[in-house]
Design an enzyme around this catalytic site. Structure first.
Site, PDB file in Angstrom:
ATOM      1  N   LYS A 116       0.646  -1.196  -0.061  1.00 29.11           N
ATOM      2  CA  LYS A 116       0.000   0.001  -0.119  1.00 29.11           C
ATOM      3  C   LYS A 116       0.958   1.226   0.109  1.00 29.11           C
ATOM      4  O   LYS A 116       0.378   2.485  -0.620  1.00 29.11           O
ATOM      5  CB  LYS A 116      -0.921   0.186   1.334  1.00 29.11           C
ATOM      6  N   SER A 152       4.160   6.739  21.589  1.00 31.02           N
ATOM      7  CA  SER A 152       4.451   7.714  20.943  1.00 31.02           C
ATOM      8  C   SER A 152       3.912   7.708  19.293  1.00 31.02           C
ATOM      9  O   SER A 152       3.573   8.713  18.679  1.00 31.02           O
ATOM     10  CB  SER A 152       5.822   7.933  20.844  1.00 31.02           C
ATOM     11  N   TYR A 212     -11.203 -10.971  10.009  1.00 34.66           N
ATOM     12  CA  TYR A 212     -12.457 -11.753   9.788  1.00 34.66           C
ATOM     13  C   TYR A 212     -11.769 -12.977   9.578  1.00 34.66           C
ATOM     14  O   TYR A 212     -10.817 -13.618   9.202  1.00 34.66           O
ATOM     15  CB  TYR A 212     -13.454 -11.180   8.706  1.00 34.66           C
TER      16      TYR A 212
END
Length: 276
Positions: free
Chosen positions: A69, A158, A219
């Site tokens: 991605k 953080s 899932y």
């Protein structure tokens, strides 16, 4: 003369488990669109080469899943605002001028699924567990629903604080460590992948109450480990990420074809398919 069939695909590694070809084939049938949709698995580090080849050979658009991605984000010539904010792209589309636009439909898929389940997000106190790419991709669409507060909790505080800072102009958001979560929430979303290895995030069960709605982004064929834990703690309802998967796919299909497919029937088919 035969009509040119538009080509679409999903890129990931591994990709054998992907439900995207099944979903998009059903979408195409439902909307009477002529297209093919395949699953492609480039080697790690080879996504950009593979995507260039796909588009130069006539590909019209693709979905992108782990671990590519961020690569898709770099590859796109243009980005939608939500992709820019997410820092990741799960949908690419070739425009008529040859430019490739990157979008991120994950957050919209999640929000649409929650709304379909009649979960109230406006004015709700929402807890988002995890501060990785999956969390970052859904923050802006969640804040657009105007929750009272969105708390991002992560093992490394953080990282959660950094995300909260990044999205502070979009709504009321704060970042904390998992061990600092000490109260109940209306909506709890698990974006960590701990459940895939049968683990639970290291957070207290004080987050659950009888009015809580729980959503696990993972899932499977049965109840997820996280959702089972939530149900054992008496929550109002628990949903898995299958609806988010179908929702983000519908949003991608809309970007490519200009038509929004119905998701309910396909979700039923997919659930049945998973349980076989």
């Amino acid at each position: 003369m035969t009509q040119q069939v538009d080509r679409y695909a999903v890129f990931g590694n591994p990709i054998g488990q992907s439900k995207s070809p099944f979903i998009h084939t059903l979408f195409a049938r439902q909307t009477s669109q002529q297209l093919t949709y395949s699953a492609l698995q480039p080697e790690h580090g080879e996504f950009i080469t593979a995507a260039k080849a796909f588009f130069s050979e006539g590909g019209r658009g693709c979905n992108v899943t782990a671990p590519f991605k961020e690569d898709a984000y770099q590859f796109a010539n243009r980005l939608t605002e939500r992709a820019e904010l997410a820092g990741a792209v799960n949908t690419l589309k070739k425009l008529d001028d040859g430019e490739i636009i990157g979008d991120n439909t994950d957050g919209e898929g999640l929000v649409q699924d929650l709304l379909q389940h009649q979960v109230t997000l406006k004015g709700a106190r929402v807890l988002l567990l995890g501060a990785g790419g999956a969390a970052r991709g859904v923050i802006q669409p969640l804040l657009d629903q105007k929750p009272q507060q969105l708390v991002v909790a992560n093992r490394t505080s953080s990282k959660a604080e950094l995300l909260a800072e990044m999205f502070s102009s979009h709504g009321n958001i704060k970042g904390i460590g998992l061990s600092d979560v000490n109260e109940g929430f209306d909506v709890i979303i698990n974006s960590t992948s701990s459940g895939l290895s049968g683990q639970l995030p290291e957070v207290s069960d004080v987050i659950f109450n009888s009015n809580s709605t729980v959503y696990d982004m993972v899932y499977g064929s049965g109840t997820t480990v996280f959702n089972q834990w939530a149900l054992d703690n008496g929550v109002h309802a628990a949903y898995d990420g299958l609806g988010m998967l179908v929702g983000q796919a519908a949003e991608s299909f809309m970007l490519w074809r200009g038509l929004r497919p119905g998701t309910k029937q396909i979700l039923r088919e997919l659930r049945k398919n998973l349980e076989m």
